[in-house]
Design an enzyme around this catalytic site. Structure first.
Site, PDB file in Angstrom:
ATOM      1  N   ASP A 100     -13.521  24.035  39.040  1.00 33.99           N
ATOM      2  CA  ASP A 100     -14.443  24.209  38.387  1.00 33.99           C
ATOM      3  C   ASP A 100     -13.539  23.283  36.669  1.00 33.99           C
ATOM      4  O   ASP A 100     -13.314  23.710  36.136  1.00 33.99           O
ATOM      5  CB  ASP A 100     -14.177  25.526  37.663  1.00 33.99           C
ATOM      6  CG  ASP A 100     -15.314  25.669  37.080  1.00 33.99           C
ATOM      7  OD1 ASP A 100     -16.613  24.501  36.546  1.00 33.99           O
ATOM      8  OD2 ASP A 100     -16.084  26.639  36.286  1.00 33.99           O
ATOM      9  N   ASP A 284     -19.643  18.816  35.958  1.00 34.88           N
ATOM     10  CA  ASP A 284     -18.987  20.072  36.491  1.00 34.88           C
ATOM     11  C   ASP A 284     -18.971  20.524  38.028  1.00 34.88           C
ATOM     12  O   ASP A 284     -20.037  21.183  38.238  1.00 34.88           O
ATOM     13  CB  ASP A 284     -20.681  21.511  35.496  1.00 34.88           C
ATOM     14  CG  ASP A 284     -19.640  22.534  35.737  1.00 34.88           C
ATOM     15  OD1 ASP A 284     -19.090  22.678  36.065  1.00 34.88           O
ATOM     16  OD2 ASP A 284     -20.653  23.651  35.327  1.00 34.88           O
TER      17      ASP A 284
END
Ligand SMILES: *[C@@H]1O[C@H](CO)[C@@H](O)[C@H](O)[C@H]1NC(C)=O
Ligand SMILES: *[C@@H]1O[C@H](CO)[C@@H](O)[C@H](O)[C@H]1NC(C)=O
Ligand SMILES: *[C@@H]1O[C@H](CO)[C@@H](O)[C@H](O)[C@H]1NC(C)=O
Length: 394
Positions: A100, A284
């Site tokens: 992430d 992201d």
């Protein structure tokens, strides 16, 4: 997934009906991971030295063979690419974690969770690790942009991703996880790749895997080559020229929020002309979709017949038979093209849910997986961090 700031949290609370479905991610179908273990040899070290001496870029294979560089497979968890999981070894215990770039905690399902929440997950057992060192009194607690969250205790251990190994890595042990994580049994935790400044460990923030690995990498970078409905890779320490075409365009990163935040230069829909506009965005890997300013989202769905905002689904939907135009997003003078088919995210009710949605309530745009998988992306963690984007065969 970016961690919620106070402001974003307040907004999400206000907009709870919309926000609950803002982030389309976890479904719950599992693909078992095969660890992609690479063994590092020292033989070619002399050859490698010659490249370093003359300041020439080292061939990819050589960098991997001589350093701590490594490559790991990122496998989509379901038929929609709602998230990608990678095998991570914690002193030999292998768990599938979501990488992430929108958060900075490495946390795992553990034996400290209630048994009912461990069910179906691969869990980390610190008592079986010979290198485990508990950090007494240390805790962590994270809430993500989709309101999922987790918290617990902390220790350090040896962590290996592909061929890249670090020791003294803070591994955050979950003692509590939200229901989203409990039901997503393929996912056994997250490995955060944003900046260490937003790590949530108290009383002292801990470094990310990337920050710990950096000094031993050939180059202080990692790259994401995520794929549409197929396994891709994350590489550490090297930029593999076989994975992209044309030139790499770099753009400055602002690290004040702890994200890989940059300014996009505009957009185009289908064959329409390019509209210049500054788009404050983060790259992201932990967010599935693309969240953009309303003007861009409206312009896009105007070109999709039958598309409309559906409040019951919390986003734009369209007939599943619709042909979706490409979406071009600018980074400087580079034009990144997201193929229209990537923007048909998944069936939802009698319609299909769009892979491009409004960033209302977030405070910035998010270039999530629907965008990232269309590109070869370089997360350059040099003293002046930057992001690089290049095309690749689709
Ligand atoms: C973690 O943070 C959330 C949100 O601020 C809070 O509601 C929760 O009580 C905290 N959990 C722990 C264990 O401190
Ligand atoms: C856009 O341009 C491409 C390539 O020139 C062409 O194949 C396509 O039909 C055009 N699409 C539309 C919707 O005009
Ligand atoms: C969409 O983009 C791809 C890749 O750039 C291009 O080959 C294709 O022609 C585009 N499609 C349309 C309909 O414009």
């Amino acid at each position: 997934m970016y961690p919620l700031t106070q402001i974003a949290l307040a907004l999400v609370t206000l907009l709870s009906v919309t926000a609950a479905s803002l982030f389309e991610k976890r479904e719950f179908f599992s693909v078992m991971q095969v660890p992609n273990t690479k063994f590092v040899a020292n033989g070619p070290a002399a050859y490698a030295k010659a490249f370093q001496k003359y300041n020439k870029p080292m061939p990819h294979d050589l960098a991997v063979a001589t350093g701590n560089d490594g490559s790991v497979t990122a496998t989509p968890v379901d038929a929609y690419d709602s998230e990608y999981l990678c095998p991570v070894s914690i002193d030999g215990q292998i768990l599938a974690l979501e990488f992430d770039s929108g958060s900075s905690d490495l946390w795992v399902f553990s034996t400290s969770l209630p048994l009912s929440q461990q069910k179906g997950h691969v869990i980390f057992d610190p008592s079986k690790s010979k290198n485990w060192k508990a950090l007494s009194g240390y805790t962590w607690n994270i809430t993500y942009g989709d309101k999922s969250g987790a918290s617990g205790t902390v220790g350090t251990d040896v962590v290996t991703v592909g061929g890249t190994s670090v020791s003294g890595q803070a591994v955050e042990i979950a003692t509590q996880v939200s229901s989203q994580f409990v039901s997503d049994t393929a996912n056994n935790g997250l490995l955060g790749l944003a900046f260490s400044s937003i790590n949530t460990v108290k009383p002292q923030k801990q470094k990310t895997f990337f920050d710990l690995a950096k000094p031993s990498l050939s180059s202080p970078v990692f790259t994401a080559d995520l794929k549409h409905h197929a396994p891709g890779t994350y590489d550490f320490g090297t930029i593999n020229s076989a994975k992209y075409t044309g030139a790499i365009t770099y753009t400055n990163v602002v690290t004040s929020k702890g994200f890989w935040e940059f300014t996009g230069s505009g957009y185009a829909v289908g064959n329409g002309s390019f509209v210049s506009s500054s788009i404050d965005a983060i790259a992201d890997t932990g967010t599935t979709l693309i969240y953009l300013p309303d003007a861009v989202v409206t312009a896009y769905y105007q070109q999709v017949s039958g598309a409309s905002y559906d409040s019951s689904q919390g986003g734009y939907t369209f007939p599943c038979s619709a042909t979706l135009p490409n979406l071009t997003l600018g980074i400087g003078s580079y034009r990144a093209v997201v193929p229209g088919q990537y923007i048909n995210y998944s069936p939802r009710g009698s319609k299909c849910f769009g892979g491009v949605q409004s960033n209302t309530g977030i405070g910035f745009s998010i270039y999530g997986d629907v965008f990232l998988k269309s590109q070869f992306v370089i997360f350059d963690g040099s003293s002046t961090p930057r992001l690089g984007f290049a095309s690749k065969p689709t």
